[in-house]
Write a protein that holds these residues in place. Structure first.
Motif, PDB file in Angstrom:
ATOM      1  N   MET A 132     -20.192  -8.529  24.043  1.00  0.00           N
ATOM      2  CA  MET A 132     -19.779  -9.904  24.303  1.00  0.00           C
ATOM      3  C   MET A 132     -19.778 -10.193  25.799  1.00  0.00           C
ATOM      4  O   MET A 132     -20.161 -11.287  26.233  1.00  0.00           O
ATOM      5  N   ALA A 133     -19.379  -9.216  26.610  1.00  0.00           N
ATOM      6  CA  ALA A 133     -19.400  -9.396  28.064  1.00  0.00           C
ATOM      7  C   ALA A 133     -20.834  -9.526  28.567  1.00  0.00           C
ATOM      8  O   ALA A 133     -21.128 -10.350  29.443  1.00  0.00           O
ATOM      9  N   THR A 134     -21.740  -8.726  27.999  1.00  0.00           N
ATOM     10  CA  THR A 134     -23.150  -8.790  28.392  1.00  0.00           C
ATOM     11  C   THR A 134     -23.748 -10.138  28.042  1.00  0.00           C
ATOM     12  O   THR A 134     -24.490 -10.739  28.842  1.00  0.00           O
ATOM     13  N   LEU A 135     -23.442 -10.645  26.858  1.00  0.00           N
ATOM     14  CA  LEU A 135     -23.955 -11.953  26.448  1.00  0.00           C
ATOM     15  C   LEU A 135     -23.421 -13.060  27.348  1.00  0.00           C
ATOM     16  O   LEU A 135     -24.146 -13.993  27.700  1.00  0.00           O
ATOM     17  N   ALA A 136     -22.155 -12.952  27.744  1.00  0.00           N
ATOM     18  CA  ALA A 136     -21.572 -13.951  28.634  1.00  0.00           C
ATOM     19  C   ALA A 136     -22.258 -13.918  29.995  1.00  0.00           C
ATOM     20  O   ALA A 136     -22.540 -14.972  30.590  1.00  0.00           O
TER      21      ALA A 136
END
Length: 228
Positions: free
Chosen positions: A216-220
């Motif tokens: 989720m952090a990577t997608l953000a």
């Protein structure tokens, strides 16, 4: 004569081989979300006909790895944060229950099998062989679900395997993830070996939540970069 006509079902067809190649290429990040999948280019790269490529692309669309965009054609499916979050919620529910059941049904033979698989995964991380990490990670979960007698749950997870592996490719390549993943999974294996169902379920949940957080952090980050 009848025996000579019998189809050898053990031999993979050209379509199946092509499907596996393209699925792996997407899951392992050779093609990135949003990349166009041009039929002629794929024919040249894979050495197969356009008919085979089209069949494979249609199949990958049913797996959620490919989507068709109007006026552009097929592309690698973009990772939707809500869908990704839901995949991890499903994993958390099913894998934690499978871990609990596996611990409760654990036998010395099963624990030995899981330990051997874990050694392969650790070695693959050491060699930065992420393809082998993915392969043996699937085998670990298959053994865990089977050992816990959760075959229907495993069927549900397998239906999502293509997208799960696509997300795993994001996490396992992140800096320092090998050491963290090995620590989390060995904690799970230790609980299974001790036949501690509660601890196994908790370790499984911890692992899934950590991997979900990385993705989720990577997608953000990617969304922020795209908006600049």
């Amino acid at each position: 004569m009848i025996d000579q006509m019998r189809v050898d079902r053990s031999a993979p067809t050209l379509r199946e081989l092509t499907l596996a190649k393209l699925r792996d290429a997407i899951s392992q990040g050779f093609y990135h979300p949003g990349d166009r999948l041009i039929e002629r280019t794929l024919c040249d790269q894979l050495g197969v006909s356009r008919t085979v490529v089209r069949e494979v692309l249609r199949h990958l669309e049913t797996e959620g790895l490919v989507e068709t965009v109007a006026h552009s054609g097929p592309i690698v499916a973009r990772l939707d944060p809500e869908q990704v979050q839901e995949i991890y919620e499903i994993r958390a529910l099913l894998e934690s229950e499978a871990a609990r059941a596996c611990a409760e049904h654990a036998t010395p033979a099963l624990v030995k099998q899981l330990r051997e698989i874990r050694k392969e995964i650790e070695d693959a991380f050491d060699q930065s062989d992420f393809k082998r990490v993915l392969t043996y990670t699937e085998r670990f979960y298959e053994a865990m679900f089977t050992g816990g007698h959760k075959l229907m749950m495993h069927q549900v997870v397998k239906s999502l395997n293509a997208r799960i592996n696509q997300l795993r490719a994001v996490t396992i390549a992140s800096p320092g993830r090998g050491a963290d993943s090995n620590r989390e999974m060995n904690k799970l294996l230790s609980a299974i070996a001790k036949k501690d169902g509660d601890a196994a379920a908790a370790a499984s949940l911890e692992h899934v939540r950590r991997t979900a957080g990385i993705v989720m952090a990577t997608l953000a980050e990617r969304a922020a970069e795209a908006s600049v």
